[in-house]
Scaffold this motif. Structure first.
Motif, short mmCIF file in Angstrom:
data_model
loop_
_atom_site.label_atom_id
_atom_site.label_comp_id
_atom_site.label_asym_id
_atom_site.label_seq_id
_atom_site.Cartn_x
_atom_site.Cartn_y
_atom_site.Cartn_z
N ALA A 39 6.36 0.44 0.98
CA ALA A 39 5.82 0.55 2.34
C ALA A 39 6.90 0.23 3.35
O ALA A 39 7.86 -0.49 3.04
CB ALA A 39 4.64 -0.40 2.51
N MET A 41 6.82 -1.73 5.77
CA MET A 41 6.88 -3.10 6.26
C MET A 41 7.77 -4.02 5.43
O MET A 41 8.11 -5.11 5.86
CB MET A 41 5.49 -3.73 6.38
CG MET A 41 4.55 -3.60 5.21
SD MET A 41 4.97 -4.55 3.73
CE MET A 41 4.50 -6.19 4.28
N ARG A 67 6.11 4.95 -5.10
CA ARG A 67 4.96 4.24 -5.68
C ARG A 67 4.75 4.68 -7.13
O ARG A 67 4.57 5.86 -7.40
CB ARG A 67 3.69 4.49 -4.86
CG ARG A 67 3.78 3.81 -3.50
CD ARG A 67 2.46 3.79 -2.74
NE ARG A 67 2.67 3.11 -1.48
CZ ARG A 67 1.79 3.04 -0.49
NH1 ARG A 67 0.62 3.64 -0.61
NH2 ARG A 67 2.07 2.39 0.62
N MET A 85 7.45 7.40 4.87
CA MET A 85 6.39 6.79 5.67
C MET A 85 6.88 6.55 7.10
O MET A 85 7.89 5.89 7.33
CB MET A 85 5.98 5.45 5.04
CG MET A 85 4.71 4.89 5.63
SD MET A 85 4.34 3.23 5.02
CE MET A 85 3.55 3.59 3.50
N TRP A 169 -5.27 -4.54 3.68
CA TRP A 169 -4.00 -4.08 3.13
C TRP A 169 -3.04 -5.22 2.81
O TRP A 169 -2.87 -6.15 3.58
CB TRP A 169 -3.31 -3.12 4.10
CG TRP A 169 -2.26 -2.34 3.36
CD1 TRP A 169 -2.45 -1.18 2.69
CD2 TRP A 169 -0.90 -2.71 3.16
NE1 TRP A 169 -1.28 -0.80 2.08
CE2 TRP A 169 -0.31 -1.72 2.36
CE3 TRP A 169 -0.13 -3.80 3.58
CZ2 TRP A 169 1.02 -1.77 1.95
CZ3 TRP A 169 1.20 -3.85 3.18
CH2 TRP A 169 1.76 -2.83 2.39
N ASN A 213 -2.63 4.50 8.61
CA ASN A 213 -3.20 3.19 8.30
C ASN A 213 -2.67 2.17 9.31
O ASN A 213 -1.46 1.97 9.41
CB ASN A 213 -2.78 2.80 6.87
CG ASN A 213 -3.43 1.50 6.42
OD1 ASN A 213 -4.35 1.01 7.07
ND2 ASN A 213 -2.97 0.96 5.31
N VAL A 215 -2.56 -1.61 10.15
CA VAL A 215 -2.85 -2.93 9.55
C VAL A 215 -2.72 -4.00 10.63
O VAL A 215 -1.70 -4.08 11.32
CB VAL A 215 -1.89 -3.25 8.39
CG1 VAL A 215 -2.32 -4.55 7.70
CG2 VAL A 215 -1.85 -2.11 7.38
N ASP A 244 1.29 -3.52 11.73
CA ASP A 244 2.07 -2.79 10.72
C ASP A 244 1.33 -1.48 10.48
O ASP A 244 0.18 -1.49 10.06
CB ASP A 244 2.11 -3.62 9.43
CG ASP A 244 2.37 -2.76 8.21
OD1 ASP A 244 3.20 -1.84 8.29
OD2 ASP A 244 1.74 -3.02 7.16
N THR A 245 1.97 -0.36 10.78
CA THR A 245 1.25 0.90 10.54
C THR A 245 2.05 1.83 9.64
O THR A 245 3.26 1.69 9.51
CB THR A 245 0.93 1.66 11.86
OG1 THR A 245 2.02 2.53 12.17
CG2 THR A 245 0.64 0.73 13.02
N GLY A 246 1.36 2.76 9.04
CA GLY A 246 2.05 3.71 8.17
C GLY A 246 1.34 5.06 8.09
O GLY A 246 0.12 5.12 7.95
N1 SER Z 1 1.71 -1.21 5.06
C1 SER Z 1 0.67 -0.25 5.29
C2 SER Z 1 0.65 0.84 4.25
O1 SER Z 1 1.55 0.95 3.46
C3 SER Z 1 0.85 0.35 6.65
O2 SER Z 1 2.15 0.76 6.81
O3 SER Z 1 -0.28 1.59 4.21
#
Ligand code: SER
Length: 619
Positions: A39, A41, A67, A85, A169, A213, A215, A244-246
């Motif tokens: 991710a 973050m 992943r 991302m 999350w 997403n 967070v 924190d967004t993705g």
């Molecule tokens: N950490 C969250 C995710 O991976 C938002 O970036 O979905």
């Protein structure tokens, strides 16, 4: 809009709103407890927990991610191993007056997201649905987010509530920052499935796709394993509120380009067309719908990126995953008659499609091609023989109940190089069971994954990758390991106690040490650090080890930054009275054994983290 334009548009949208554009960090994170960057973050963890004060309050990035959970899902429309991302962050309390600018929390994060999707990308608002956290015993329901979505024009009947699995999350590893989240889903078809009213975001029918997403990262998951080895987890409110967004770039591109799957977007289509040419396929939709085609396209991209970040095929950890992908692509490639040369050409295509955005691919192109080639040579013959052996095995299985034994699966692994998951896949295609536990028992017996691999996770020094080292190499590693402790203390002496170990990796040739520090070191600082380490070596300080309870070790001032991962009783190594650190060892007995210490490289590792590579010369 092309995917290149999309990346640019995202970054410039957030830049205009005061965010610093931060480059993607490596697919190999600093945190030794996780294998890959999963991710955006991850490179910001110290900023999110408040342990390091960031240089900027707001950031955005396009992060390379990998992943492993999704390997088996690859083949459907939207799951990938490697993906990009897009993300935006706010670190810390929006009202903090510490001179590094304003941050934000839920209200602005929601407003930015809608503005970007609707005004910049022109998506249809009626197709947007959102989900919020419904609350449980530990964490309350997120009514604030619900009210904000309504305020910004998402009608109540398009807001859905879910629990932990969908709407809470993190953390990425065992512990760390996390929080309730809100997801934006896009209605791809506008048509409910047979479940009618129940057809909502997260419906398995595929009508909806999660695109963003958000967070609301205000918790930290911690571990309390002081008592009797039972690991207890708990959540604590962080001293600060973070965003924190993705967004998965592949998904968003598919939505924006109005495609049914990521393979139909410009992120994959040039590579797909190359594959089609190489295997003499016909340009048709059905070609891109084939599972093996999608697996090859996903894996070739992931393989190129992993190698460009320094992963080599091996039998452990990241190297094992790379090997699994390589062997899988060779197997599926075989079904399409994709030979060694064609596979290489396909990799070249990946490099050419992505090199403008990720120059590391061009720089490492030779490594990429050589590694794919040599793995192909090693495995393609074994694959044929192994498949023959596999077919022989299953023809002898008396019933489906018996399945493939652990021993047989293990033999396929050691003799033919079939990773367990690979044999599992072959078996499940034929509806045959496999004794996984038995496989692991055999593996334990053969110590293929050595205990040392685990030591790495606790000691955090990256020692003992389960490679087999010669006695001489082990000695070299030991010396570099002791030098790492001296380096750590010397860095604290020169740069201050904000220096904390963030990661370490030692090979017989060099040490690599990652530590928290916000700026490039000056050449004077580097010289000073080298000088101190060499002085301590000349003083021939004795290295002593003591075992004690973790609490006492910390009280006695021993350095230890992977606290959550230490066992109850730890070893503390002291070098004279100069350095004291919790560590699994081993170390030399006197510092004179080290020789001359030399820093060969100082560079950025990720946001707020520097990386030093150093060697020891025999004197
Ligand atoms: N950490 C969250 C995710 O991976 C938002 O970036 O979905």
């Amino acid at each position: 809009m092309s995917s290149k334009q999309l990346r640019k548009k995202f970054l410039s949208f957030f830049k205009k709103r005061g965010h610093k554009i931060v480059p993607s960090s490596s697919l190999l994170p600093d945190d030794p407890s996780v294998l890959f960057t999963t991710a955006g973050m991850q490179q910001f963890v110290p900023f999110l927990t408040g342990r390091i004060t960031p240089l900027y309050r707001k950031a955005c990035s396009v992060q390379k991610c990998f992943r492993t959970d999704d390997i088996e899902e690859v083949g459907d429309n939207f799951h990938h191993t490697f993906f990009e991302m897009l993300g935006n962050w706010s670190f810390g309390d929006p009202k903090a007056k510490d001179g590094i600018g304003d941050g934000y929390f839920k209200k602005e994060a929601i407003k930015f997201a809608l503005e970007f999707l609707l005004n910049e990308l022109g998506l249809d608002k009626k197709r947007l649905y959102v989900t919020i956290f419904k609350g449980d015993k530990e964490i309350p329901k997120d009514t604030e987010a619900k009210e904000l979505w309504i305020k910004y024009g998402i009608p109540k009947d398009r807001i859905f509530e879910f629990g932990r699995k969908e709407n809470f999350w993190g953390p990425t590893g065992e512990v760390g920052p996390c929080g309730p989240c809100s997801e934006i889903h896009y209605d791809l078809t506008g048509k409910p499935c047979k479940r009618e009213d129940k057809c909502a975001p997260n419906c398995p029918c595929g009508r909806f796709i999660e695109i963003w997403n958000l967070v609301f990262m205000e918790y930290e998951k911690k571990i309390d394993d002081q008592k009797s080895g039972i690991r207890k987890y708990y959540y604590e409110l962080l001293p600060q509120k973070n965003i924190d967004t993705g967004i998965g770039l592949e998904r968003l591109t598919a939505v924006v380009q109005n495609k049914r799957s990521s393979y139909d977007t410009d992120l994959f289509s040039p590579i797909g067309r190359e594959l089609e040419n190489l295997v003499g396929g016909t340009m048709s939709d059905s070609f891109f719908n084939r599972k093996e085609v999608r697996i090859i396209l996903d894996h070739i991209r992931a393989i190129c990126f992993l190698i460009s970040d320094g992963v080599l095929p091996s039998n452990v950890e990241q190297g094992y995953i790379l090997r699994r992908l390589l062997r899988r692509i060779i197997r599926y490639g075989n079904t399409l008659n994709l030979g060694q040369k064609s596979l290489i050409n396909l990799a070249k295509k990946v490099v050419s499609v992505y090199k403008d955005t990720y120059p590391e691919l061009s720089k490492k192109e030779n490594d990429i091609l050589t590694i794919i080639s040599s793995e192909y040579e090693k495995f393609s013959k074994a694959l044929e023989r192994g498949l023959r052996q596999f077919n022989k095995l299953i023809s002898k299985i008396p019933s489906n109940e018996t399945g493939i034994s652990g021993k047989q699966a293990f033999e396929l692994y050691t003799t033919y190089g079939f990773p367990l998951e690979f044999t599992k896949e072959l078996a499940s295609e034929r509806g045959i069971r496999i004794d996984e536990k038995g496989f692991y028992k055999e593996l334990e017996k053969h110590k293929a994954i050595s205990g040392k691999g685990r030591e790495k996770k606790f000691g955090g020094h990256g020692l003992g990758e389960a490679r087999v080292f010669s006695k001489e190499d082990e000695e070299k590693i030991k010396r570099l390991h002791t030098a790492t402790h001296l380096l750590h203390q010397a860095l604290r002496d020169v740069l201050g106690n904000q220096v904390k170990q963030m990661g370490s990796d030692i090979t017989p040739e060099r040490l690599r040490f990652d530590f928290s520090y916000p700026k490039k070191l000056t050449s004077e600082q580097i010289e000073k650090v080298e000088k101190i380490v060499n002085e301590k070596i000349k003083e021939n300080l004795p290295v002593k080890v003591e075992e004690m309870k973790l609490e006492r070790a910390i009280e006695s001032g021993a350095l230890g930054f992977f606290r959550a991962k230490y066992p109850e009783i730890v070893k503390v190594y002291s070098i004279g009275s100069y350095s004291k650190e919790i560590c699994a060892g081993p170390h030399v007995s006197h510092t004179k054994e080290l020789g001359e210490f030399k820093i060969i490289k100082e560079e950025a590792s990720s946001a707020g983290v520097r990386r030093i590579k150093a060697v020891l010369k025999k004197v």
